[in-house]
Scaffold this active site. Structure first.
Site, PDB file in Angstrom:
ATOM      1  N   HIS A 161       0.822  -1.225   0.000  1.00  0.00           N
ATOM      2  CA  HIS A 161       0.000   0.000   0.000  1.00  0.00           C
ATOM      3  C   HIS A 161       0.855   1.274   0.000  1.00  0.00           C
ATOM      4  O   HIS A 161       1.735   1.439   0.839  1.00  0.00           O
ATOM      5  CB  HIS A 161      -0.943   0.003   1.212  1.00  0.00           C
ATOM      6  CG  HIS A 161      -1.964   1.086   1.131  1.00  0.00           C
ATOM      7  ND1 HIS A 161      -3.129   0.964   0.396  1.00  0.00           N
ATOM      8  CD2 HIS A 161      -1.981   2.329   1.658  1.00  0.00           C
ATOM      9  CE1 HIS A 161      -3.813   2.072   0.488  1.00  0.00           C
ATOM     10  NE2 HIS A 161      -3.148   2.931   1.245  1.00  0.00           N
ATOM     11  N   HIS A 209      -5.081   4.848  10.238  1.00  0.00           N
ATOM     12  CA  HIS A 209      -4.021   5.844  10.398  1.00  0.00           C
ATOM     13  C   HIS A 209      -4.491   7.030  11.237  1.00  0.00           C
ATOM     14  O   HIS A 209      -5.665   7.378  11.239  1.00  0.00           O
ATOM     15  CB  HIS A 209      -3.433   6.301   9.059  1.00  0.00           C
ATOM     16  CG  HIS A 209      -4.452   6.667   8.028  1.00  0.00           C
ATOM     17  ND1 HIS A 209      -5.193   5.720   7.348  1.00  0.00           N
ATOM     18  CD2 HIS A 209      -4.846   7.861   7.550  1.00  0.00           C
ATOM     19  CE1 HIS A 209      -5.987   6.326   6.494  1.00  0.00           C
ATOM     20  NE2 HIS A 209      -5.812   7.623   6.603  1.00  0.00           N
ATOM     21  N   ASP A 220      -6.324  17.648   9.379  1.00  0.00           N
ATOM     22  CA  ASP A 220      -7.688  17.228   9.073  1.00  0.00           C
ATOM     23  C   ASP A 220      -7.688  16.703   7.643  1.00  0.00           C
ATOM     24  O   ASP A 220      -7.019  17.262   6.772  1.00  0.00           O
ATOM     25  CB  ASP A 220      -8.641  18.430   9.168  1.00  0.00           C
ATOM     26  CG  ASP A 220      -9.156  18.667  10.582  1.00  0.00           C
ATOM     27  OD1 ASP A 220      -8.480  18.243  11.533  1.00  0.00           O
ATOM     28  OD2 ASP A 220     -10.224  19.288  10.726  1.00  0.00           O
ATOM     29  N   HIS A 274      -8.559   6.934  11.921  1.00  0.00           N
ATOM     30  CA  HIS A 274      -9.643   6.423  11.082  1.00  0.00           C
ATOM     31  C   HIS A 274      -9.036   5.364  10.167  1.00  0.00           C
ATOM     32  O   HIS A 274      -7.827   5.183  10.126  1.00  0.00           O
ATOM     33  CB  HIS A 274     -10.324   7.542  10.291  1.00  0.00           C
ATOM     34  CG  HIS A 274      -9.420   8.183   9.290  1.00  0.00           C
ATOM     35  ND1 HIS A 274      -8.546   9.182   9.635  1.00  0.00           N
ATOM     36  CD2 HIS A 274      -9.210   7.944   7.978  1.00  0.00           C
ATOM     37  CE1 HIS A 274      -7.870   9.552   8.563  1.00  0.00           C
ATOM     38  NE2 HIS A 274      -8.237   8.812   7.547  1.00  0.00           N
TER      39      HIS A 274
HETATM   40 FE   LIG Z   1      -7.143   8.812   5.641  1.00  0.00          FE
END
Ligand SMILES: [Fe+2]
Length: 386
Positions: free
Chosen positions: A263, A300, A306, A336
């Site tokens: 990834h 992560h 943000d 998240h």
């Molecule tokens: Fe993200």
């Protein structure tokens, strides 16, 4: 843009006499940024660009803040923004901080009755739906689905739409928007490992040179206020210019994805940079090819930024129930990651058709009243195991 562009007619030497056929002088304007240190263009007008007849009105257009300090992951249903006729009133700021504003707009009509100038923010206009022509005093740019239009601060513009069905995702940036520095050499040229190069960047090609006097309304935005200024000469009276400061277009479809065996982190998707936020493009690409790879991202913690994702098209691999036109906000400070089932679901998949724009801001974003109206109210609980 960090490259030179010339359009129309200019004299062989800057700051010298440049005369019209009737023998009078064209009016030169240095159009620069960051004092005299940044990119600039030298512009030649039919008339002096300083002829203000009247300042008719001044009014506040600052977004109303609903939530100054936000810790809730949000999903905003962007296509719930109601279409409006007027270009400026159609623009709804949904998230904002002192560096930038995230704006959604569904304008139905071309901007023809007045001109618009944003004096203290660059505008990045992403075309989700619609096509037309961005008309500026430094030349015109045709646009269509998938285009980023970069309009540096101070560019006077109008915008023509081909139909009433338009959806725009706009980032208004008080910090200059540049191509990522790590993709440029010391002369500014985009390097071989850059996901796009100068050939992919469209420069203004068509210069409107109106030799007209009269009354021309320019709505000038400065520090969250609009000033309605009437000029005595047509704002598009430029006969030529050269330099590095001009609007340009880049299509997300020309972004060449960087892939790997495992990834790849978000920076491989980076498309633009400022010193206050980055913009990334998630485009259709082959998935990771390590035999044990998990194409969906890991959880992560973007502790210092943000994360705003605007979903454009395709199936977004790590999310459940996400539709085109929606925004998710993952606030700084909490982790998240993929939704339940998304990691397993991604295993064995070889490619994705997802198309999305991401804006990561280094200062937290405030949620506006217009933004909160679009929230589904429960997204922050969507990671719970059922
Ligand atoms: Fe993200």
């Amino acid at each position: 843009m960090p490259f030179y562009h010339k359009l129309g007619k200019i004299p062989p030497k800057r700051h010298t006499q440049f005369r019209k056929p009737d023998g009078t002088l064209y009016s030169e304007q240095l159009f620069g940024t960051i004092g005299f240190d940044g990119m600039y263009s030298n512009i030649y007008h039919e008339y002096r660009p300083t002829q203000v007849k009247e300042i008719k009105k001044q009014y506040n257009v600052a977004p109303k803040i609903a939530r100054a300090n936000n810790m809730e992951s949000l999903r905003l249903k962007g296509f719930d923004v109601k279409p409006e006729k007027d270009y400026l009133s159609s623009r709804k700021t949904v998230l904002t901080n002192s560096d930038c504003s995230i704006i959604l707009a569904a304008p139905q009509e071309s901007l023809k009755d007045y001109f618009y100038k944003n004096t203290d923010a660059d505008e990045l206009i992403f075309i989700h739906k619609g096509s037309g022509k961005l008309r500026t005093f430094l030349g015109n740019l045709d646009f269509k689905y998938g285009d980023y239009l970069v309009v540096p601060r101070g560019i006077i513009y109008q915008i023509d739409f081909d139909t009433e069905d338009n959806r725009l995702f706009i980032v208004e940036s008080r910090r200059p928007i540049y191509t990522p520095k790590r993709y440029r050499n010391w002369f500014g040229q985009l390097l071989e490992h850059s996901p796009y190069c100068e050939r992919d960047i469209r420069k203004p090609q068509e210069l409107e040179s109106h030799d007209e006097k009269g009354e021309f309304l320019v709505k000038v935005k400065k520090r969250d206020e609009i000033f309605e200024m009437v000029y005595a000469t047509h704002p598009f009276d430029v006969v030529g210019y050269d330099g590095y400061n001009f609007p340009y277009a880049f299509s997300i479809h020309d972004f060449e994805p960087i892939t790997g065996r495992i990834h790849q982190p978000p920076p491989v998707h980076q498309t633009f940079e400022t010193d206050a936020f980055v913009v990334c493009s998630f485009v259709p690409r082959l998935y990771d090819y390590h035999p044990d790879s998990i194409p969906a991202p890991y959880n992560h913690s973007n502790i210092d930024s943000d994360e705003v994702l605007y979903y454009v098209d395709g199936d977004f691999m790590s999310r459940n129930d996400i539709e085109a036109g929606q925004i998710t906000l993952h606030p700084a400070g909490i982790p998240h990651g993929p939704h339940p089932g998304a990691a397993e679901r991604s295993i064995g998949k070889t490619e994705t058709e997802e198309l999305a724009v991401m804006v990561d801001t280094f200062k937290p974003l405030q949620v506006t009243e217009d933004g909160l109206k679009l929230s589904d109210g429960s997204y922050y609980q969507s990671w719970l195991e059922k």
